[in-house]
Design an enzyme around this catalytic site. Structure first.
Site, PDB file in Angstrom:
ATOM      1  N   HIS A 164      -2.015  -5.286   1.352  1.00 27.15           N
ATOM      2  CA  HIS A 164      -3.265  -6.001   1.114  1.00 27.15           C
ATOM      3  C   HIS A 164      -2.897  -7.400   0.639  1.00 27.15           C
ATOM      4  O   HIS A 164      -1.962  -7.559  -0.149  1.00 27.15           O
ATOM      5  CB  HIS A 164      -4.089  -5.304   0.025  1.00 27.15           C
ATOM      6  CG  HIS A 164      -5.208  -6.169  -0.473  1.00 27.15           C
ATOM      7  ND1 HIS A 164      -6.408  -6.280   0.191  1.00 27.15           N
ATOM      8  CD2 HIS A 164      -5.289  -7.010  -1.537  1.00 27.15           C
ATOM      9  CE1 HIS A 164      -7.184  -7.146  -0.452  1.00 27.15           C
ATOM     10  NE2 HIS A 164      -6.527  -7.597  -1.507  1.00 27.15           N
TER      11      HIS A 164
ATOM     12  N   LYS B  95       0.839  -1.205   0.000  1.00 31.33           N
ATOM     13  CA  LYS B  95       0.000   0.000   0.000  1.00 31.33           C
ATOM     14  C   LYS B  95       0.877   1.259   0.000  1.00 31.33           C
ATOM     15  O   LYS B  95       2.086   1.189   0.258  1.00 31.33           O
ATOM     16  CB  LYS B  95      -0.921  -0.042   1.214  1.00 31.33           C
ATOM     17  CG  LYS B  95      -2.006  -1.132   1.145  1.00 31.33           C
ATOM     18  CD  LYS B  95      -2.786  -1.163   2.451  1.00 31.33           C
ATOM     19  CE  LYS B  95      -3.979  -2.112   2.389  1.00 31.33           C
ATOM     20  NZ  LYS B  95      -4.682  -2.161   3.695  1.00 31.33           N
TER      21      LYS B  95
ATOM     22  N   ASN C 113      -1.743  -0.212   7.362  1.00 30.31           N
ATOM     23  CA  ASN C 113      -1.197  -1.527   7.711  1.00 30.31           C
ATOM     24  C   ASN C 113      -0.381  -2.153   6.586  1.00 30.31           C
ATOM     25  O   ASN C 113      -0.243  -3.370   6.512  1.00 30.31           O
ATOM     26  CB  ASN C 113      -2.327  -2.451   8.189  1.00 30.31           C
ATOM     27  CG  ASN C 113      -3.399  -2.625   7.142  1.00 30.31           C
ATOM     28  OD1 ASN C 113      -3.276  -2.104   6.032  1.00 30.31           O
ATOM     29  ND2 ASN C 113      -4.444  -3.355   7.464  1.00 30.31           N
TER      30      ASN C 113
ATOM     31  N   TYR D 143     -12.286  -2.739  -3.392  1.00 26.56           N
ATOM     32  CA  TYR D 143     -12.827  -2.845  -2.032  1.00 26.56           C
ATOM     33  C   TYR D 143     -14.354  -2.920  -2.034  1.00 26.56           C
ATOM     34  O   TYR D 143     -14.992  -2.425  -1.094  1.00 26.56           O
ATOM     35  CB  TYR D 143     -12.340  -1.671  -1.177  1.00 26.56           C
ATOM     36  CG  TYR D 143     -10.915  -1.825  -0.666  1.00 26.56           C
ATOM     37  CD1 TYR D 143     -10.534  -2.944   0.078  1.00 26.56           C
ATOM     38  CD2 TYR D 143      -9.954  -0.842  -0.900  1.00 26.56           C
ATOM     39  CE1 TYR D 143      -9.237  -3.092   0.559  1.00 26.56           C
ATOM     40  CE2 TYR D 143      -8.647  -0.986  -0.415  1.00 26.56           C
ATOM     41  CZ  TYR D 143      -8.304  -2.106   0.316  1.00 26.56           C
ATOM     42  OH  TYR D 143      -7.015  -2.253   0.800  1.00 26.56           O
TER      43      TYR D 143
ATOM     44  N   GLU E  97      -9.315 -10.962  -7.759  1.00 24.05           N
ATOM     45  CA  GLU E  97      -8.378  -9.838  -7.638  1.00 24.05           C
ATOM     46  C   GLU E  97      -7.209  -9.957  -8.609  1.00 24.05           C
ATOM     47  O   GLU E  97      -6.765  -8.954  -9.172  1.00 24.05           O
ATOM     48  CB  GLU E  97      -7.881  -9.732  -6.191  1.00 24.05           C
ATOM     49  CG  GLU E  97      -8.994  -9.277  -5.249  1.00 24.05           C
ATOM     50  CD  GLU E  97      -8.548  -9.123  -3.803  1.00 24.05           C
ATOM     51  OE1 GLU E  97      -9.360  -8.655  -2.994  1.00 24.05           O
ATOM     52  OE2 GLU E  97      -7.405  -9.477  -3.478  1.00 24.05           O
TER      53      GLU E  97
HETATM   54  P1  ADP Z   1      -7.578  -6.988   5.457  1.00 22.87           P
HETATM   55  O1  ADP Z   1      -6.818  -5.976   4.628  1.00 22.87           O
HETATM   56  O2  ADP Z   1      -6.764  -7.470   6.630  1.00 22.87           O
HETATM   57  O3  ADP Z   1      -8.151  -8.125   4.644  1.00 22.87           O
HETATM   58  P2  ADP Z   1     -10.268  -5.766   5.589  1.00 22.87           P
HETATM   59  O4  ADP Z   1     -10.558  -6.352   4.252  1.00 22.87           O
HETATM   60  O5  ADP Z   1     -11.230  -5.990   6.695  1.00 22.87           O
HETATM   61  O6  ADP Z   1      -8.816  -6.220   6.130  1.00 22.87           O
HETATM   62  O7  ADP Z   1     -10.132  -4.168   5.447  1.00 22.87           O
HETATM   63  C1  ADP Z   1      -9.488  -3.585   4.363  1.00 22.87           C
HETATM   64  C2  ADP Z   1      -8.567  -2.506   4.870  1.00 22.87           C
HETATM   65  O8  ADP Z   1      -9.351  -1.451   5.470  1.00 22.87           O
HETATM   66  C3  ADP Z   1      -7.593  -2.915   5.977  1.00 22.87           C
HETATM   67  O9  ADP Z   1      -6.429  -3.538   5.489  1.00 22.87           O
HETATM   68  C4  ADP Z   1      -7.307  -1.602   6.666  1.00 22.87           C
HETATM   69  O10 ADP Z   1      -6.373  -0.802   5.920  1.00 22.87           O
HETATM   70  C5  ADP Z   1      -8.668  -0.918   6.600  1.00 22.87           C
HETATM   71  N1  ADP Z   1      -9.497  -1.185   7.791  1.00 22.87           N
HETATM   72  C6  ADP Z   1     -10.140  -2.328   8.115  1.00 22.87           C
HETATM   73  N2  ADP Z   1     -10.853  -2.196   9.240  1.00 22.87           N
HETATM   74  C7  ADP Z   1     -10.677  -0.923   9.657  1.00 22.87           C
HETATM   75  C8  ADP Z   1     -11.157  -0.165  10.753  1.00 22.87           C
HETATM   76  N3  ADP Z   1     -11.984  -0.677  11.663  1.00 22.87           N
HETATM   77  N4  ADP Z   1     -10.752   1.123  10.860  1.00 22.87           N
HETATM   78  C9  ADP Z   1      -9.920   1.680   9.962  1.00 22.87           C
HETATM   79  N5  ADP Z   1      -9.443   1.017   8.886  1.00 22.87           N
HETATM   80  C10 ADP Z   1      -9.802  -0.271   8.721  1.00 22.87           C
END
Ligand code: ADP
Length: 159
Positions: A126, A10, A123, A50, A137
């Site tokens: 992805h 990211k 974080n 997303y 994807e």
């Molecule tokens: P992942 O990337 O671990 O599969 P998700 O698909 O649930 O997680 O969410 C997509 C992305 O949205 C996450 O990687 C993170 O950057 C962001 N995200 C997820 N949950 C939250 C939250 N509660 N608050 C802020 N950002 C979030």
């Protein structure tokens, strides 16, 4: 058994110069990179990628974040690649991600902290969540001629 999965470094990972370190962690486990590019996505593409998160409170922040700079997209191939890559990446929240995972080693903030700022969690990565998502994807991000068929030595020694 041999699967392909999509990984994105990211914008925070790109700007923190962690591209090489992130790729190294997948190569270290003997996984094969079959597609790789740097690209910057727009709001429409973010909504496609997303789609499952569009109704979430954090979506606007997530779109702002993922469109804020270039990402490095890659397709990783290996035995049970979807599950193994998710394990290397770590759980969504950096604060609680296991040490030893990418998110657990290079970030630490909580989701609560991100929410308090109206931002998405930075974080770093992805990774596709399951095999069906991975297939969708990979097709969304890479054309057939951007995916390469070749052998690495791990296929003899590690696969
Ligand atoms: P992942 O990337 O671990 O599969 P998700 O698909 O649930 O997680 O969410 C997509 C992305 O949205 C996450 O990687 C993170 O950057 C962001 N995200 C997820 N949950 C939250 C939250 N509660 N608050 C802020 N950002 C979030």
């Amino acid at each position: 058994m041999i699967q392909q999965t999509l990984v994105l470094v990211k914008p925070d990972g790109v700007k923190r110069s962690l591209i090489g370190e992130i790729i190294r962690r997948f190569e270290q486990r003997g996984m094969k990179i079959v597609g790789l590019k740097m690209t910057k996505i727009d709001s429409d593409f973010s909504k496609k990628h997303y789609a499952g998160n569009i109704d979430k409170d954090f979506y606007k922040g997530l779109e702002n974040f993922i469109t804020s700079g270039p990402v490095v997209a890659m397709v990783i191939e290996g035995v049970s690649a979807v599950e193994v890559v998710r394990k290397i990446v770590g759980s969504t929240e950096p604060k609680t991600a296991e040490v030893g995972t990418i998110r657990g080693d290079y970030a630490h903030a909580s989701l609560e902290y991100a929410n308090s700022k109206g931002e998405a969690s930075k974080n770093l990565i992805h990774a596709s969540g399951n095999l069906e998502e991975a297939k969708d994807e990979v097709a969304m991000w890479f054309s057939i001629d951007e995916l390469h068929d070749y052998k690495i030595s791990h296929e003899e020694h590690t696969f």
